[in-house]
Write an enzyme that holds these catalytic residues in place. Sequence first.
Site, mmCIF file in Angstrom:
data_model
loop_
_atom_site.group_PDB
_atom_site.id
_atom_site.type_symbol
_atom_site.label_atom_id
_atom_site.label_comp_id
_atom_site.label_asym_id
_atom_site.label_seq_id
_atom_site.Cartn_x
_atom_site.Cartn_y
_atom_site.Cartn_z
ATOM 1 N N LYS A 52 0.842 -1.204 0.000
ATOM 2 C CA LYS A 52 0.000 0.000 0.000
ATOM 3 C C LYS A 52 0.877 1.254 0.000
ATOM 4 O O LYS A 52 2.065 1.187 0.345
ATOM 5 C CB LYS A 52 -0.942 -0.021 1.205
ATOM 6 C CG LYS A 52 -0.250 -0.128 2.550
ATOM 7 C CD LYS A 52 -1.226 -0.579 3.638
ATOM 8 C CE LYS A 52 -0.569 -0.520 5.008
ATOM 9 N NZ LYS A 52 -1.414 -1.155 6.033
ATOM 10 N N TYR A 273 14.097 31.046 8.315
ATOM 11 C CA TYR A 273 12.817 31.747 8.527
ATOM 12 C C TYR A 273 12.588 32.041 10.011
ATOM 13 O O TYR A 273 12.818 31.177 10.867
ATOM 14 C CB TYR A 273 11.668 30.878 8.038
ATOM 15 C CG TYR A 273 11.455 30.923 6.546
ATOM 16 C CD1 TYR A 273 11.282 32.140 5.882
ATOM 17 C CD2 TYR A 273 11.402 29.745 5.811
ATOM 18 C CE1 TYR A 273 11.075 32.165 4.512
ATOM 19 C CE2 TYR A 273 11.186 29.769 4.440
ATOM 20 C CZ TYR A 273 11.026 30.989 3.798
ATOM 21 O OH TYR A 273 10.816 31.017 2.455
ATOM 22 N N MET A 319 10.698 24.703 2.715
ATOM 23 C CA MET A 319 10.060 23.777 1.782
ATOM 24 C C MET A 319 11.089 22.999 0.959
ATOM 25 O O MET A 319 10.964 21.797 0.769
ATOM 26 C CB MET A 319 9.119 24.547 0.843
ATOM 27 C CG MET A 319 8.305 23.639 -0.061
ATOM 28 S SD MET A 319 7.299 24.540 -1.239
ATOM 29 C CE MET A 319 6.045 25.253 -0.181
HETATM 30 C C1 LIG Z 1 -0.719 -2.113 6.695
HETATM 31 C C2 LIG Z 1 -1.299 -3.422 6.970
HETATM 32 C C3 LIG Z 1 -0.475 -4.544 7.095
HETATM 33 C C4 LIG Z 1 1.026 -4.456 7.130
HETATM 34 O O1 LIG Z 1 1.424 -3.919 8.374
HETATM 35 P P1 LIG Z 1 2.936 -3.723 8.784
HETATM 36 O O2 LIG Z 1 2.878 -3.289 10.192
HETATM 37 O O3 LIG Z 1 3.485 -2.655 7.890
HETATM 38 O O4 LIG Z 1 3.626 -5.009 8.585
HETATM 39 C C5 LIG Z 1 -1.085 -5.791 7.245
HETATM 40 N N1 LIG Z 1 -2.428 -5.897 7.275
HETATM 41 C C6 LIG Z 1 -3.248 -4.830 7.188
HETATM 42 C C7 LIG Z 1 -4.710 -5.030 7.253
HETATM 43 C C8 LIG Z 1 -2.711 -3.558 7.047
HETATM 44 O O5 LIG Z 1 -3.522 -2.502 6.978
#
Ligand SMILES: *Cc1c(COP(=O)(O)O)cnc(C)c1O
Length: 378
Positions: A52, A273, A319
Amino acid sequence: MNDAPARFPSDDAAISEAAAGAVLTIDLGAIRENYRRLRKQLGGARCAGVLKADGYGLGAAQVASALMKEGCDIFFVALLGEGIALRKAIGAGPDIYVLNGLPPGSELEAVAARLCPVVNSGAQLKAWRAMAQGFAHGLPAAIQVDSGMSRLGMAPMEVEAVAGDASAFDGVDVRYVMSHLACADEPRHPANGQQRLAFERLRAMLPEAPASLANSSGIFLGSPYHYDLARPGAALYGINPTPGEPNPMLPVVHLQAKVAQTRKVEKGAGIGYGHSYHAQGPLSLATISFGYADGWLRRSVSAAWFADVRLPFLGRVSMDSIILDISALPAGRLAEGDLVELLGPSQSVDDAAGHAGTIGYEVLASLGSRFHRRYVGG
Ligand SMILES: *Cc1c(COP(=O)(O)O)cnc(C)c1O
């Protein structure tokens, strides 16, 4: 534009090292080694890869191809859009699951990209079952139950409701029943055992299928948490899945920023800044082409490193630039164009997160898009 020379730099979507303010090196060999270490820890259970947020900022397509070379053929993304993009990038083979479920009405898009939804509610189950009626062999899905995190998945009452409906799963090929741990990085937290028991109870009410519970840290809670499939993300990318103990994973990212300019200032000079810092004496400074637009949190009290020497940030993070105190280096040692380290051997992702009051996940997921990216060890 059609007759521009073929090797005009802008023809290449990637940003050249000369054109970028920072270089992000991603060690795909280390990701593969981390996958092998997790597999070893798991014994017999299968191991997916969680990709993800573009593979935690490191490039979902590149990470997927590296993991596929280790035999990994199950991936998880959060969103349908991520799944569609990943399918385009890696082709037909591996299974891709969409953790956050499918938005109503998007089922056909998911089918077209051969994605498997993680079904998180009775309504999502109904929609997927309806879609499955058009397919002789049904359609695959994972069913997620809420075992106590209160985030995603069918609530216990919903599980009971579908358990009492003989046709609820018609045409749905339940590949996994899964849940997610809220406190896996705290091995002594009582929620871990409670969630495991709740998971057992809920999955017993659902069609018999392989089970999946552990994220990265969950893998280190021991074999009762492994079930049939683990879903690590963070540990693959070098984040310590066992906080407070030595990191069993290899580091994966090396982030270096380019010096844009050096200067000397006198005692009393206002720096950055708001003049939030004033030189306490004469100082040598280097300004790097790297700032909060690159994902380095403005609030972080941090440093860069050069040849094992710590170069503290002075004043505010801008930035596109940060001012470093390089007085600890011999005069002239650091010059325009040189690279200093922000993540790497001198400062791990977890260290950097500590300086910013956050977690390694956020450091990686925040990494910007204007680096020169270099993949090694693939
Ligand atoms: C993000 C996620 C994972 C992976 O988690 P990590 O802590 O990065 O290993 C596994 N299962 C679900 C449902 C997640 O949302």
